[in-house]
Design a protein around this motif. Structure first.
Motif, mmCIF file in Angstrom:
data_model
loop_
_atom_site.group_PDB
_atom_site.id
_atom_site.type_symbol
_atom_site.label_atom_id
_atom_site.label_comp_id
_atom_site.label_asym_id
_atom_site.label_seq_id
_atom_site.Cartn_x
_atom_site.Cartn_y
_atom_site.Cartn_z
ATOM 1 N N UNK A 154 -2.385 24.448 -25.190
ATOM 2 C CA UNK A 154 -2.973 23.410 -24.921
ATOM 3 C C UNK A 154 -2.086 22.100 -25.257
ATOM 4 N N UNK A 155 -0.715 22.198 -25.497
ATOM 5 C CA UNK A 155 0.068 21.339 -25.851
ATOM 6 C C UNK A 155 -0.408 21.232 -27.721
ATOM 7 N N UNK A 156 -0.403 19.808 -27.828
ATOM 8 C CA UNK A 156 -0.685 19.523 -29.292
ATOM 9 C C UNK A 156 -1.961 19.338 -29.619
ATOM 10 N N UNK A 157 -3.051 19.914 -28.799
ATOM 11 C CA UNK A 157 -4.587 19.640 -28.958
ATOM 12 C C UNK A 157 -4.913 20.785 -29.984
ATOM 13 N N UNK B 16 -6.014 37.871 -25.980
ATOM 14 C CA UNK B 16 -6.402 36.547 -26.505
ATOM 15 C C UNK B 16 -6.998 35.780 -25.492
ATOM 16 N N UNK B 17 -8.102 35.294 -26.146
ATOM 17 C CA UNK B 17 -8.956 34.118 -25.415
ATOM 18 C C UNK B 17 -8.739 32.838 -26.364
ATOM 19 N N UNK B 18 -8.148 31.814 -25.627
ATOM 20 C CA UNK B 18 -7.940 30.622 -26.309
ATOM 21 C C UNK B 18 -8.791 29.567 -25.885
ATOM 22 N N UNK B 19 -9.044 28.584 -26.774
ATOM 23 C CA UNK B 19 -10.071 27.635 -26.421
ATOM 24 C C UNK B 19 -9.560 26.220 -26.883
ATOM 25 N N UNK B 20 -9.547 25.275 -25.954
ATOM 26 C CA UNK B 20 -9.270 23.837 -26.492
ATOM 27 C C UNK B 20 -10.278 23.140 -27.208
ATOM 28 N N UNK B 21 -10.224 22.744 -28.346
ATOM 29 C CA UNK B 21 -11.240 22.103 -29.221
ATOM 30 C C UNK B 21 -11.169 20.516 -29.073
ATOM 31 N N UNK C 135 -5.779 24.571 -17.666
ATOM 32 C CA UNK C 135 -5.164 23.148 -18.382
ATOM 33 C C UNK C 135 -3.800 22.907 -17.762
ATOM 34 N N UNK C 136 -3.974 21.597 -17.535
ATOM 35 C CA UNK C 136 -2.810 20.926 -17.089
ATOM 36 C C UNK C 136 -2.209 19.895 -17.788
ATOM 37 N N UNK C 137 -1.051 19.823 -18.076
ATOM 38 C CA UNK C 137 -0.332 18.949 -18.871
ATOM 39 C C UNK C 137 -0.317 17.467 -18.312
ATOM 40 N N UNK C 138 0.016 16.730 -19.063
ATOM 41 C CA UNK C 138 0.074 15.116 -18.600
ATOM 42 C C UNK C 138 0.813 15.037 -17.331
ATOM 43 N N UNK D 108 0.381 23.090 -14.602
ATOM 44 C CA UNK D 108 -0.408 24.245 -14.799
ATOM 45 C C UNK D 108 0.151 25.149 -15.790
ATOM 46 N N UNK D 109 -0.318 25.141 -17.184
ATOM 47 C CA UNK D 109 0.204 25.696 -17.995
ATOM 48 C C UNK D 109 -0.189 27.330 -18.126
ATOM 49 N N UNK D 110 0.325 28.167 -16.788
ATOM 50 C CA UNK D 110 -0.122 29.503 -16.717
ATOM 51 C C UNK D 110 1.273 29.971 -16.231
ATOM 52 N N UNK D 111 1.792 31.216 -16.573
ATOM 53 C CA UNK D 111 2.885 31.880 -16.531
ATOM 54 C C UNK D 111 2.816 32.475 -15.248
ATOM 55 N N UNK D 112 3.850 32.046 -14.302
ATOM 56 C CA UNK D 112 4.059 32.542 -12.865
ATOM 57 C C UNK D 112 4.138 34.088 -12.543
ATOM 58 N N UNK D 113 5.141 34.705 -13.584
ATOM 59 C CA UNK D 113 5.790 35.766 -13.357
ATOM 60 C C UNK D 113 5.521 36.693 -14.294
ATOM 61 N N UNK D 114 6.342 37.871 -14.607
ATOM 62 C CA UNK D 114 6.100 38.737 -15.667
ATOM 63 C C UNK D 114 7.453 39.271 -16.063
ATOM 64 N N UNK D 115 7.727 38.784 -17.590
ATOM 65 C CA UNK D 115 8.818 39.257 -18.115
ATOM 66 C C UNK D 115 8.754 40.819 -18.732
ATOM 67 N N UNK D 116 9.952 41.664 -18.812
ATOM 68 C CA UNK D 116 9.773 42.753 -19.481
ATOM 69 C C UNK D 116 10.982 42.492 -20.853
ATOM 70 N N UNK D 117 10.408 43.221 -21.862
ATOM 71 C CA UNK D 117 11.412 43.493 -22.740
ATOM 72 C C UNK D 117 11.792 44.763 -23.147
#
Length: 576
Positions: A436-439, A467-472, A515-518, A522-531
């Motif tokens: 959620x950026x700097x919130x 992880x379930x994240x919530x913007x306060x 959540x969308x930035x200014x 939309x701050x959602x990852x579109x693909x999947x990386x592998x390590x």
């Protein structure tokens, strides 16, 4: 031990008492061998990413999580059995044993039988001639004591004759043993005269690292910013750990880092997915990197308290001993499940470990950031913090798994404190680390970890994090973040003390978010990386290891528009 020897013992009770007492010690040759320092290739915990946590001679604490041994447990101190009044007190001596009457006679006539701390006698243990000679010497002392106290009725003439013969037969061994004892006393006096401290042990490590990356920069910071800006570099980190014990069961850890110029590769590759587990901030000065104190609380609990770098990996089994640690994989992601074990800040707080049994133990901890300043939003309880609980379950000696919950709170700059957003502990995508950026953000993190020692040469492990994240502040958005890994360890690969490993996983990824930035992104990852990572640690000797490591990140930042980034590294570790 033969029946002839037992017949001797029937008439030499004092000798037997001396032998039993001395049988708890190794022979002189064995003492010299065991006195040499040994070190496992993966010490973690004995050595963890947060600091060197080698144990002292006390067995009262959790074993460090990076150890190749079983998951950390609380050792329960036991008192030595100085004397028994009945043979029945020795659990491994049965009335049907051929030596039972001999033992019973010695107990009733002289009361000189001693046992091991676990209540056993261990009558089948091998006996060296030096041990027998030492026992004979103790028997003579006991005999003189009986005579001096006018208990001559307990000593028969046959006993004296037998003792005299034995003394003559073992005269050379007694002389040699006396010489060894004198030499050991001289060495002990020399060590005590030159010791660093009567309460503190100094251990340390130094790491040399040569590395480079290959592939275009992840294009997530600026338009067309895809040039590979990483050059081959040679970096280092050195640490000195002062381990102080005041009671023999506690430990004060004071860790000094004398420079850490190993770079954060995220600055040049465009993604934190490429980071090393021991990277620093580039400074070469000396600073205090950990200050913690642990002590036992009763026979089942251990308490940790510290104002600096009290990390969850210090007091919680991370169940990744074959792969993590000072001599394990080099990448940060491969160390352990960062969403639960790394808060993203240097913590100060309190932790408790409680052992219900060998199969079940509980870890609890509370850590706060920026608590040193009594400003709004920076205290122990109203600033950035983490609270953790884990149940470690060991249904067998080979299998361990942990169920972990960690609640994190990150404040924002509305309180005047510097925001410190690192939800996933410095790994994963930018969206995952800062959903959620700097919130101000609160996260509920759930982790499942396991470690299965299938054979002596193969260990399987891994984790899954949710992880379930919530913007306060600034909105009421939610985000879901996951990460997972499967690890394969090969202890003693090609040579005893070496270890190899393979890691396959998905770095922390935002799978859903509203959540969308200014800019409307939309701050959602579109693909999947592998390590994908492989390493091999070669143990040159007890103090030097060399580790070549290679890993690749596919679709960096979970974006298939980015080309893979390859990282190659060669690490040399010196421990002392």
């Amino acid at each position: 031990m033969s029946k002839v020897l037992w017949n001797y013992l029937l008439v030499i009770p004092a000798l037997f008492g001396g032998l039993v007492v001395l049988s708890s010690a190794v022979s002189a040759d064995e003492v010299e061998k065991t006195a040499q320092p040994t070190q496992q290739v993966i010490p973690i915990d004995k050595i963890t990413p947060t600091g060197i946590t080698q144990r002292t001679s006390s067995e009262s604490s959790f074993q460090p999580s990076g150890s190749t041994s079983k998951v950390p447990v609380l050792a329960v101190p036991s008192d030595r059995i100085d004397q028994v009044t009945s043979v029945s007190e020795l659990s491994d001596v049965q009335p049907t044993d051929w030596a039972f009457q001999a033992l019973q006679s010695l107990v009733e006539r002289y009361g000189v039988i001693a046992g091991y701390p676990d209540g056993t006698f261990q009558g089948n243990r091998a006996l060296t001639r030096y041990e027998f000679a030492a026992g004979l010497n103790a028997a003579l002392d006991r005999l003189n004591e009986l005579i001096a106290t006018s208990t001559g009725d307990l000593v028969r003439k046959e006993d004296l004759t037998t003792l005299q013969k034995l003394q003559e037969q073992f005269a050379s061994e007694l002389t040699a043993l006396r010489g060894r004892v004198d030499a050991l006393e001289m060495r002990q006096a020399k060590v005590e005269a030159n010791q660093f401290s009567t309460t503190t042990k100094l251990v340390g490590d130094a790491t040399f690292l040569v590395a480079d990356t290959f592939g275009d920069r992840a294009n997530n910071t600026a338009a067309d910013d895809t040039n590979d800006g990483t050059q081959t570099f040679f970096a280092y980190r050195a640490r000195l750990n002062f381990q102080t014990s005041f009671t023999g069961r506690d430990q004060l850890t004071t860790l000094i880092t004398a420079g850490n110029n190993i770079p954060n590769l995220g600055a040049t590759t465009g993604t934190q997915m490429t980071r090393f587990t021991i990277d620093g901030d580039g400074r070469a000065d000396t600073y205090l990197s950990q200050l913690t104190y642990r002590f036992p609380l009763g026979s089942k609990a251990t308490v940790w308290v510290g104002p600096r770098a009290l990390q969850p990996a210090t007091f919680t089994p991370t169940l990744n001993g074959a792969i993590g640690g000072l001599n394990g994989a080099i990448s940060r992601f491969a160390t352990f499940n960062h969403t639960v074990y790394r808060p993203g800040f240097d913590g100060a707080g309190l932790a408790l470990g409680y052992k219900f049994s060998d199969q079940l133990q509980l870890s609890l901890g509370y850590i706060a950031d920026n608590n040193q300043a009594p400003n709004p939003g920076r205290g122990l309880f109203n600033g950035t913090n983490l609270a953790l609980a884990q149940l470690t379950i060991s249904p067998t000696r080979q299998l361990d798994f942990g169920l972990t919950y960690a609640r994190k709170y990150y404040t924002d700059n509305t309180t005047g404190a510097e925001p410190n957003f690192n939800v996933t502990g410095g790994t994963g995508s930018a969206f995952a680390r800062n959903p959620f950026e700097q919130n101000s953000t609160t996260t509920d993190n759930f982790g499942f970890q396991f470690n299965w020692r299938t054979t002596r040469s193969l260990t399987l492990g891994g984790w899954f994090g949710y992880t379930r994240a919530h913007q306060n502040r600034g909105g009421d958005s939610d985000a879901t973040i996951i990460n997972t890994a499967l690890t394969v360890g090969f202890p003693d690969l090609l040579k005893k003390g070496n270890v190899g490993g393979i890691i396959v996983g998905i770095p922390p990824k935002v799978t859903s978010s509203d959540y969308r930035s200014g800019a409307g992104i939309l701050r959602e990852d579109p693909s999947t990386s592998l390590h994908l990572e492989a390493f091999y640690t070669y143990r040159v000797n007890d103090n030097i290891t060399i580790t070549p490591d290679f890993y690749v990140i596919t679709k960096p930042e979970h974006n298939d528009n980015n080309d893979p980034i390859w990282v190659g590294a060669l690490r040399t570790t010196f421990t002392f």
